[in-house]
Design a protein around this motif. Sequence first.
Motif, PDB file in Angstrom:
ATOM      1  N   UNK A  31       0.829  -1.208   0.000  1.00  0.00           N
ATOM      2  CA  UNK A  31       0.000   0.000   0.000  1.00  0.00           C
ATOM      3  C   UNK A  31       0.857   1.249   0.000  1.00  0.00           C
ATOM      4  N   UNK A  32       1.920   1.255   0.802  1.00  0.00           N
ATOM      5  CA  UNK A  32       2.793   2.420   0.866  1.00  0.00           C
ATOM      6  C   UNK A  32       3.537   2.625  -0.452  1.00  0.00           C
ATOM      7  N   UNK A  33       3.927   1.527  -1.109  1.00  0.00           N
ATOM      8  CA  UNK A  33       4.601   1.648  -2.403  1.00  0.00           C
ATOM      9  C   UNK A  33       3.659   2.226  -3.460  1.00  0.00           C
ATOM     10  N   UNK A  34       2.405   1.794  -3.424  1.00  0.00           N
ATOM     11  CA  UNK A  34       1.409   2.310  -4.365  1.00  0.00           C
ATOM     12  C   UNK A  34       1.268   3.824  -4.212  1.00  0.00           C
ATOM     13  N   UNK A  35       1.363   4.318  -2.972  1.00  0.00           N
ATOM     14  CA  UNK A  35       1.177   5.742  -2.710  1.00  0.00           C
ATOM     15  C   UNK A  35       2.198   6.623  -3.419  1.00  0.00           C
ATOM     16  N   UNK A  36       3.368   6.047  -3.763  1.00  0.00           N
ATOM     17  CA  UNK A  36       4.383   6.842  -4.439  1.00  0.00           C
ATOM     18  C   UNK A  36       3.947   7.278  -5.832  1.00  0.00           C
ATOM     19  N   UNK A 156       6.413  -3.760  -7.400  1.00  0.00           N
ATOM     20  CA  UNK A 156       5.176  -3.850  -8.168  1.00  0.00           C
ATOM     21  C   UNK A 156       4.199  -2.752  -7.749  1.00  0.00           C
ATOM     22  N   UNK A 157       4.296  -2.302  -6.499  1.00  0.00           N
ATOM     23  CA  UNK A 157       3.391  -1.261  -6.031  1.00  0.00           C
ATOM     24  C   UNK A 157       3.541   0.031  -6.804  1.00  0.00           C
ATOM     25  N   UNK A 158       4.790   0.371  -7.189  1.00  0.00           N
ATOM     26  CA  UNK A 158       5.009   1.600  -7.939  1.00  0.00           C
ATOM     27  C   UNK A 158       4.298   1.524  -9.287  1.00  0.00           C
ATOM     28  N   UNK A 159       4.420   0.370  -9.965  1.00  0.00           N
ATOM     29  CA  UNK A 159       3.747   0.182 -11.250  1.00  0.00           C
ATOM     30  C   UNK A 159       2.235   0.104 -11.079  1.00  0.00           C
ATOM     31  N   UNK A 160       1.803  -0.634 -10.055  1.00  0.00           N
ATOM     32  CA  UNK A 160       0.369  -0.776  -9.796  1.00  0.00           C
ATOM     33  C   UNK A 160      -0.271   0.567  -9.499  1.00  0.00           C
ATOM     34  N   UNK A 161       0.472   1.429  -8.804  1.00  0.00           N
ATOM     35  CA  UNK A 161      -0.054   2.753  -8.489  1.00  0.00           C
ATOM     36  C   UNK A 161      -0.418   3.535  -9.742  1.00  0.00           C
ATOM     37  N   UNK A 162       0.450   3.447 -10.766  1.00  0.00           N
ATOM     38  CA  UNK A 162       0.171   4.155 -12.018  1.00  0.00           C
ATOM     39  C   UNK A 162      -1.091   3.611 -12.682  1.00  0.00           C
ATOM     40  N   UNK A 163      -1.233   2.284 -12.673  1.00  0.00           N
ATOM     41  CA  UNK A 163      -2.410   1.664 -13.284  1.00  0.00           C
ATOM     42  C   UNK A 163      -3.667   1.982 -12.482  1.00  0.00           C
ATOM     43  N   UNK A 164      -3.579   1.782 -11.155  1.00  0.00           N
ATOM     44  CA  UNK A 164      -4.751   1.992 -10.304  1.00  0.00           C
ATOM     45  C   UNK A 164      -5.177   3.452 -10.294  1.00  0.00           C
ATOM     46  N   UNK A 165      -4.202   4.369 -10.305  1.00  0.00           N
ATOM     47  CA  UNK A 165      -4.546   5.785 -10.329  1.00  0.00           C
ATOM     48  C   UNK A 165      -5.348   6.153 -11.566  1.00  0.00           C
ATOM     49  N   UNK A 166      -4.949   5.616 -12.725  1.00  0.00           N
ATOM     50  CA  UNK A 166      -5.693   5.882 -13.948  1.00  0.00           C
ATOM     51  C   UNK A 166      -7.093   5.301 -13.915  1.00  0.00           C
ATOM     52  N   UNK A 167      -7.209   4.065 -13.420  1.00  0.00           N
ATOM     53  CA  UNK A 167      -8.524   3.420 -13.346  1.00  0.00           C
ATOM     54  C   UNK A 167      -9.471   4.175 -12.414  1.00  0.00           C
ATOM     55  N   UNK A 168      -8.988   4.506 -11.221  1.00  0.00           N
ATOM     56  CA  UNK A 168      -9.851   5.188 -10.254  1.00  0.00           C
ATOM     57  C   UNK A 168     -10.263   6.567 -10.738  1.00  0.00           C
ATOM     58  N   UNK A 169      -9.304   7.282 -11.343  1.00  0.00           N
ATOM     59  CA  UNK A 169      -9.607   8.632 -11.819  1.00  0.00           C
ATOM     60  C   UNK A 169     -10.622   8.602 -12.950  1.00  0.00           C
TER      61      UNK A 169
END
Length: 480
Positions: A31-36, A156-169
């Motif tokens: 979760x913290x990695x995704x936040x980056x 993987x969190x750093x990459x997932x963050x980019x994907x998840x941010x786009x999906x949620x937005x």
Amino acid sequence: MTTTYMDRPAAAATSTRERLSLTVLLTASFTLAVDFSILNVALPAIGAEVGFSLSNLQWIATAFALCAAGFTLLFGRIADLFGRRRIFLGGIALLGVSSLAGGLAHEPVLLLAARVAQGLATAAVTPAALSLLTTSFPEGPRRERALGLNGALMAAGFTTGAILGGLLTDLLSWRWAFFVNVAVAVAVLLVAPLVLAESRPDNRPRLDLPGAITVTLGLLAIVYGLTTAGQRSWTHPPALGFIVAGIALLAIFWQVERRVEAPLVPVDIMRRRTVGWGNVAGLLAFATETSLVFLLTLYLQKVLGFSPLAAGLSFAVLGAGTVIGGMLGPKVIGRLGSVRALVAGFLVQSVATLALLALGDSATWMPLLLAATFVGGVANLVAIVGFMVTTTSGLPDREQGLATGLATMSQQIGITMGIPIMSAIVAATLHSLGDETVASTLTALRTTIAVNAALCLVTAALIAVFLRTPKPAPGHTPTA
């Protein structure tokens, strides 16, 4: 030291509790990695709704990164002194509250305050979680597997963050990038007290306040200077001033540590080759791969014309590679040792990165991009697992919080400084070429990708030279 659940005789119960505690710790780290990176794609939408000017949008990311990198060593030591579980739970609670505030924010000041608090929560939770992990598993295959999973999820969190941010937005709202953290924090706070045992030394030395102040201010100054240089120019006087001031403060910090009775960072631990050079490798492992994601995002959007969501989804293959690399890492270490695994990981990563120099200006090059990022992701995670095992092996439990704090600081500074440095190279190359066209952008990106690959090669050479280890005897399974 407080005993851990591993000291209990009931093997079945211990196994179940180990799995639960590992799940809790890995969930927090991921979760913290995704936040980056989760807000990067959403920055334009946030600016339009909350009221940030275009020039100030970067502070949404910078405020978080400054605190995450600047305070991690201090909180790692505090966790050693006052209880790792206590700091872990406190940090998770702060993450939940600050994320709720960020999701509800309607003005810039509140949003930036929430991002600062999220950064502080990251600085507290990450080293504490790693310390709880390393002290819960003895040196050997079990710890290596746990570190491999942790490293895989962090990367993987750093990459997932980019994907998840786009999906949620696109599908809901950028605010859900904050609200997701609230749900995770509540779940962790409900389970963690039941499965995590406290861990701290019996005797608590005095906190090294002069050391804490100088190292925190020094790291803040360097990260701020690097970020400013990437946004403005490497000749921008304030950027250079902050970098020089940060280096001076770190030099003062080193002198303080040589003289105080209970140093924040014992000089002896930094003189260990595995700790010193291992952290150099870790910093560059995170700097090269996260900045490569940034460069390829520019390629996908500026050269190929992809939307932010399509560009984010293109990194799913890279995310899969990092997960596989995290699982393969312990096996590679078992055969080669952590140092040789580091060298091998960086060498393969450099080859995969060099392959990207062939990218052209049409989508027909996507198979090459996907294949190269997959291989590079696997190799990068092998190197990251090797870095974590190298820097935390051979140390007593009382120093694990310090060692993991240093490792966390290295990865967070790597994530923070990699993008501004590579961005500055892109900007300088574009400036030398004149107008910003598709052709000039592609040339600038190729130049910067070559620098990225060269960093991987140099790191492999440095580790091979300065962390040489004897060849293991037949039948022996090395760990460091």
